[in-house]
Scaffold this active site. Structure first.
Site, PDB file in Angstrom:
ATOM      1  N   GLN C 126      29.052  28.301 -48.811  1.00 21.24           N
ATOM      2  CA  GLN C 126      29.316  29.489 -48.117  1.00 21.24           C
ATOM      3  C   GLN C 126      28.904  29.312 -46.857  1.00 21.24           C
ATOM      4  OE1 GLN C 126      26.773  31.756 -50.776  1.00 21.24           O
ATOM      5  NE2 GLN C 126      28.614  32.920 -51.712  1.00 21.24           N
ATOM      6  N   GLY C 127      29.678  29.904 -45.697  1.00 23.49           N
ATOM      7  CA  GLY C 127      29.104  29.925 -44.398  1.00 23.49           C
ATOM      8  C   GLY C 127      28.646  31.500 -43.931  1.00 23.49           C
ATOM      9  N   SER C 129      25.029  32.758 -43.582  1.00 23.35           N
ATOM     10  CA  SER C 129      23.760  33.090 -42.662  1.00 23.35           C
ATOM     11  C   SER C 129      23.885  32.125 -41.271  1.00 23.35           C
ATOM     12  CB  SER C 129      22.350  32.444 -43.267  1.00 23.35           C
ATOM     13  OG  SER C 129      22.059  33.053 -44.356  1.00 23.35           O
ATOM     14  N   SER C 161      24.554  25.977 -49.120  1.00 25.02           N
ATOM     15  CA  SER C 161      24.207  24.983 -50.187  1.00 25.02           C
ATOM     16  C   SER C 161      25.206  23.847 -50.424  1.00 25.02           C
ATOM     17  CB  SER C 161      23.861  25.627 -51.747  1.00 25.02           C
ATOM     18  OG  SER C 161      23.339  26.713 -51.551  1.00 25.02           O
ATOM     19  N   GLU C 244      29.377  38.067 -59.212  1.00 20.17           N
ATOM     20  CA  GLU C 244      28.985  36.664 -59.477  1.00 20.17           C
ATOM     21  C   GLU C 244      27.606  36.410 -59.485  1.00 20.17           C
ATOM     22  OE1 GLU C 244      31.287  34.381 -60.309  1.00 20.17           O
ATOM     23  OE2 GLU C 244      32.792  36.082 -60.318  1.00 20.17           O
ATOM     24  N   SER C 378      16.669  39.060 -48.891  1.00 18.13           N
ATOM     25  CA  SER C 378      15.145  38.646 -48.987  1.00 18.13           C
ATOM     26  C   SER C 378      14.774  39.944 -49.847  1.00 18.13           C
ATOM     27  CB  SER C 378      14.304  38.899 -47.825  1.00 18.13           C
ATOM     28  OG  SER C 378      14.376  40.058 -47.444  1.00 18.13           O
ATOM     29  N   GLU C 380      12.513  42.040 -49.532  1.00 22.00           N
ATOM     30  CA  GLU C 380      12.529  43.108 -48.568  1.00 22.00           C
ATOM     31  C   GLU C 380      13.801  44.010 -48.413  1.00 22.00           C
ATOM     32  OE1 GLU C 380      10.961  40.240 -47.955  1.00 22.00           O
ATOM     33  OE2 GLU C 380       8.955  40.754 -48.162  1.00 22.00           O
TER      34      GLU C 380
END
Lengths: 400, 378, 400, 378
Positions: C126-127, C129, C161, C244, C378, C380
């Site tokens: 995945q691209g 962040s 990843s 997913e 996150s 948060e």
């Protein structure tokens, strides 16, 4: 620091000896079934007795009735009150603490004459919180508008401890309705017997009614009873507040230390669902040990803060840090104790007098611990203070 | 018998309907000062709708559904802090009587429990393994039955129970026993134990050589212990379902308050300190909900996997409720700490639920015992 | 729900039997010393083998290589992979999950042909962040500007990843620089072999290098490889993401269940400072029991969420709730296990391959648990989502 | 000897001065790949400033100050993640040698430890009561001394130690013993144990019938156990002081990052989720600081009150450091999880500090043992 540590053992021995001979026997049991009037009167007598023996406020200046001794002696007295299981005059906390300190620091000579009454057992209360100003204390609405030589006060205060028994109130009210937030506030000594003052006790979740609402209806406070400058009330009220809180903590730490011993003792008798004494549960023993460890840590924190106070240094954020640490610890300690007591500990106490934060009725104590996480600046407010004033983190956009 | 999704929806809305109409939270507060502490009329209405017969098999004239429907009722009662003997009579006592291989005498009691004309209660031993506790009553053989002595502490709503199910230790070589005691017929003494949770009544029942006829023996020996095992699990589940309902209600109160209470010129719920606390409480709540829901769906007190799930769900929900109620007080601030506000009433019921029937720790310890007696690497 | 529960035991038995006969023996030990290339290649082979046996994606539609079975079968497979201690193809997680689901739901026929490659072991990444867009994902800066029949992509992605091994990337980039926040984003399939794509592994705190940065320098992605509509990338990327994640959790719960058994087993051997096996410590046993209890609860949560997915209902906040519950539990479980291992468990693992979140190297697992509390929204951010979208609490003033 | 406030301020600034100049955090990272893992030159500079002689009495040529000054050095080393044998040699081994009733042989070692020309280390038993562990080496009487066998696991910086203080079990009826082993003279085998915390080196030392001359016996029997008791407390304190320094540094890093990192158009430190986390970490930090400070001021390993305070302070600081370091990673987000960032290095040192010398649990358990052996109501 040295001052605290070098205080002679002789003083400690004298205090210890006097308490052993003079503490009222069986006072705890007696108070459990007493009315609130009786509790107040009991603590008034005990206050007078302590003062007569020089064990109430030796750290005060002699001209106010003290002995010019250091805070160190006050620490010793608190420790010995705990060790000898003597009563501590709970109802007098505001009078002996915030009220006296404020009068000494900001009071006119006439106002300072009220200090003698405190030593004779006058109860004082605080008039800070209002229904619409809890965490946001600076948004107080109670007004005190000058008219001739009086301020005419209207509004409502809440969460005032022992207000129903108080002779005087430290009142924070708005003298300038135009000024923003805490700029327009002034600080007053209010005689609770003035016309227009009505007190209504608040029954709390625990069943006790230590707190009260104060309704103020055209109450006329003489200008001479304003503390400090007009419009400077916020600062005047705050000056001595954090030091007094730290001094109060010395007593509370000793209470927790006692509580740990009581828990360990009860654990020899109370049984788990498995039929064994709780003292045989490793989980329980180590839980109590962690409480004991945190009590030592808190004791070190208060000791260091007291050292700084004695050295004349400013407390900074220590008051917030101590309050957070204490309230979290109190909540956890009372929870562990209440769980040990099982269903037997969930017996309805009715409308019990408030015997402090570690009274041994662990479930009530646990519930009462929320007064610490909520009142006098909730945990959330304390974290804001630390984050913004100590760590220098940016304020929230909205509150700028 | 399992209800269809549609039937279940209908059932839930009939539960909501009756309780919304007749069991407000304020009403419960008022009932605390009455003699038995609950609303007789509501009890009869519940019985008329068949709630007291949910666990009774169809062949005995009952509704014959299972824990999923019982959960709906218990949750709704917990949500509104409704006082009364539903849990002790319609769930715990009825469940245990159905479990027992019942004599004709017992069956006639089941009829009356099912239509709500009688109330029963179940006294679980405080120490779950029979025979350990000296508190527990002792039964001595007597002509035509047994002589029962000793005290049974902490029995829910014993003051209104017509029938009390009691576990007893047999004297001498006699085995463990379970009795169904007709309270009118058996001499006893009763002391009330007032709880901080004023929505629950509890008594200690004492016997002194009280005669119990043989036909009121529900089980003996292994069968008695099996009855106890199932009753204990059912009790854990029932308290958990009540806790789940209460947690949901008190959380909703806190959310509503955070939306309306303004400090520093903003609703307090817009501050992350409050928002994230309410979110964490929500996670605690939803996880309890899912776990109790799944345990109710499985409706199985026998297979090891289902027992593990049930204990886990119950432990989690019983522990979550006091946390959620405590945090709700914190969110409310001062007002949440007043006697007039309901937050403390939830907090107290949360603590009592967790402590009932020897407390939630027994569930955690049972899971631990199972984990660590398993062979290494299993 | 019924669908899950009524699935025949026969299917489970078949899966169980096949795995017992076909799982690679000693794979865990073997992977511990393997290079990342070897790890990727091992999982690729295992993916093919599982697929050949019909145990990879039976829940997919037949036209994409599945068997039109339900998610229930997928749950059974995950459970049996765990029960038989067989490997689960970690490196294929994005490919088999988010990538395949996105292609099936939003892909053109040409794009959907890539699904076959996935079943043959193609790694996807995945691209999402970027260095300046972590929690604030909508503020992505990587641009994809249309020029003729290509988009010219420039920017930098991070925390991707297995990007170093990926054949394709699901790329989120800004096609409209003027539109605010996530309005101007589009979603792409990017061939990782295109000119201008550079991958640099990120060495993590654990010593592993599972993640990578992707530098994009005038990369030309054909217009045909855009997924969904231009400017609709945010929605397209989100559609299948939460489902997913829930499906992925089924595997992770089984991993935790195994971990609890492993911990209980190791506790018979590992000794406390007192010299006793940890299994004899009541505190430890009950700590592990609480983990086991929470694993049951989490399992019930995923089970119910899967039931809702199967019934075609929307997940709502379930993905946030599950992620919070899981990440907190993982962190706590690995901490307890790491503490049991004592100093012996603090042995430097060097640059180990990433073997999942409960690899049994408890300290590394514990440290790795921060990827769960930080990445993919996150803790948060998840609490914000629950507070605002589920509980309806007001947004913070600043973000309105 | 206690320093005046002024002297103490001077001492602290000299510590800061040397370490700021010569021990950057980045430098420590580089040292991980060197043979012994620390900077020899820095070690000599520390010795020249007298740090290695802090615990050495004046009459033996030392500085003769106490734990308060040792704390300053340990905290500063912990703050900067400085590698090296200061704790093991100048604090633990030197402290134990001073505690022992030293022979002339030992005194000459103390001279060399004090001026930094020799390095020592202390091997504490993993199980604090001597005689229980089969891991622990055994000493058999031999002509003119002892034959030592067995292994001593997890010894800090044994690879550079000239002297190793070892606790041993006497074979047969012999009593417990403490030896000071001259590493060059005693046959042994050494295995390195690489730690996740690359700023610490650790070895396991093995002996096989190694001869130890009688004059290297530091203590026997009760005296040996007393030496062990004090060494254990000193080790707890030393690890805690290092932890406090590290916690302070990693907290400051997180605060600084929260002030500068912008997300959603604001510095993340303006969000209460982050602000309150950093405030809670601060409470953890300040409470550790106050407790360790007070314990250092008391500088007393013997009176029960001081021991309780020391254990409490050490337990609290050792437990707080991993919490603070973990929360610091969370505040940093992804960047805090990279190898290049220092957050994980603090996290790892935090975990090693807590696990050293049988772990922090021993301190909690000792407090528990004391509490529950006390008479009821005491």
């Amino acid at each position: 620091m040295a001052v605290v540590r070098d205080t002679t053992d002789a003083y400690r021995e004298r205090v210890h000896g006097w308490l052993l001979s003079n503490r009222p026997e069986g006072w705890r049991e007696q108070l459990k079934t007493a009315s609130q009037d009786e509790v107040v009167s009991f603590y008034r007598d005990w206050t007078r007795k302590l003062h007569a023996a020089g064990l109430l406020v030796p750290h005060w200046p002699a001209r106010f009735g003290g002995e010019d001794r250091g805070l160190a002696e006050q620490v010793i007295i608190q420790q010995e009150l705990s060790r000898t299981q003597s009563p501590r005059p709970r109802t007098m906390a505001i009078a002996l603490g915030h009220a006296a300190a404020t009068l000494m620091n900001h009071g006119s000579p006439a106002q300072q004459r009220l200090i003698a009454g405190i030593l004779d057992g006058d109860v004082w209360c605080q008039g800070f919180s209002e229904p619409q100003a809890g965490s946001d204390l600076a948004s107080l609405r109670t007004s005190a508008l000058p008219r001739g030589d009086v301020y005419v006060v209207n509004g409502q205060k809440t969460w005032s401890s022992f207000a129903a028994h108080a002779a005087f109130c430290l009142l924070l009210a708005r003298t300038d309705l135009g000024a923003p937030k805490h700029k327009g506030l002034s600080f007053f000594v209010m005689d609770m017997s003035l016309p227009g003052v009505t007190v209504r006790p608040i029954r709390q979740a625990t069943g006790s009614s230590e707190f009260a609402e104060i309704f103020l209806d055209d109450v006329e406070i003489p200008v001479a009873w304003r503390l400090g400058q007009e419009g400077d009330g916020w600062r005047t009220a705050q000056t001595t507040l954090s030091s007094e809180r730290v001094i109060q903590l010395v007593e509370l730490v000793e209470g927790l230390r006692e509580a740990v011993c009581t828990m360990a003792g009860e654990a020899q008798v109370q049984r788990t669902h498995g039929g064994q004494p709780w003292a045989q549960s490793e989980r329980f023993r180590t839980d109590v040990a962690r409480i004991a460890i945190d009590v030592e840590v808190l004791s070190a924190m208060t000791h260091r803060a007291m050292g700084n106070l004695i050295a004349g240094e400013s407390l900074g954020a220590a008051a917030s840090t101590l309050k957070l640490f204490f309230s979290e610890l109190l909540q956890r300690a009372t929870q562990i104790a209440a769980r040990m007591s099982g269903l037997g500990g969930l017996h309805d106490p009715g409308e019990p007098p408030d015997l402090g934060y570690t009274s041994g009725d662990w479930f009530s104590d646990h519930l009462r611990s929320w007064t610490w996480t909520i009142a006098a600046g909730s945990d959330e407010i304390q974290r804001n203070i630390i984050g913004e004033r100590v760590l220098g983190l940016p304020r929230e956009v909205a509150s700028q | 018998m399992s209800l269809s999704l549609e039937e279940r929806r209908t059932f839930r809305s009939s539960v909501d309907g009756l309780l919304s109409a007749r069991a407000s939270i304020a009403e419960g507060r008022h009932l605390a000062s009455t003699e038995h502490g609950f609303d007789d009329g509501l009890w009869r209405a519940m019985a008329e709708l068949g709630w007291t017969a949910l666990l009774l098999p169809v062949e005995l004239g009952g509704v014959g559904t299972g824990m999923a429907e019982v959960r709906v009722v218990l949750e709704s009662l917990g949500e509104r802090l409704v006082p009364g003997p539903f849990m002790s009579s319609a769930v715990l006592a009825t469940g245990a009587l159905v479990d027992a291989e019942a004599s004709a005498d017992v069956t006639s009691w089941l009829d009356r429990l099912g239509d709500g004309s009688a109330i029963a209660t179940l006294a679980l031993p405080l120490i779950p393994t029979l025979g350990d506790s000296c508190l527990w009553p002792e039964a001595r053989l007597a002509p035509g039955g047994w002589a029962l002595s000793g005290s049974v502490p902490e029995v829910l709503h014993a003051d209104v129970a017509d029938l009390i199910i009691v576990f007893a230790r047999g004297a001498g070589d006699e085995d463990d026993l379970v009795f169904a005691l007709d309270r009118k017929a058996i001499p006893h003494h009763m002391d009330s134990f007032p709880l901080v949770d004023q929505t629950r009544r509890m008594q200690t029942v004492r016997f002194a050589e009280s005669f119990v006829p043989e036909q009121m023996t529900l089980a003996r020996g292994a069968a008695a212990r099996e009855l106890l095992r199932r009753a204990d699990l059912r009790a854990a589940f029932a308290c958990a379902a009540d806790s789940l309902g209460g947690a949901r209600a008190v959380h909703a109160m806190a959310v509503a308050y955070a939306q309306e209470r303004v400090q520093f010129g903003r609703p307090i719920g817009s501050f992350q300190a409050i928002k994230h606390k309410l979110a964490s409480m929500y996670v605690d709540l939803v996880s309890s909900d899912d776990a109790v829901y799944e345990a109710a769906e499985q409706d199985d007190l026998d297979s090891p996997g289902a027992i593990r799930l049930l204990r886990s769900a119950a432990y989690h929900a019983l522990e979550a409720y006091p946390r959620i109620a405590g945090d709700a007080i914190q969110v409310h601030g001062g007002i949440g700490f007043t006697w007039e506000h309901d937050a403390h009433r939830y907090f107290k019921r949360a603590w009592v639920n967790r402590a009932l029937f020897a407390g939630s720790e027994r569930l955690r310890d049972a899971v631990a015992a199972e984990l660590f007696s398993a062979p290494v690497g299993a």
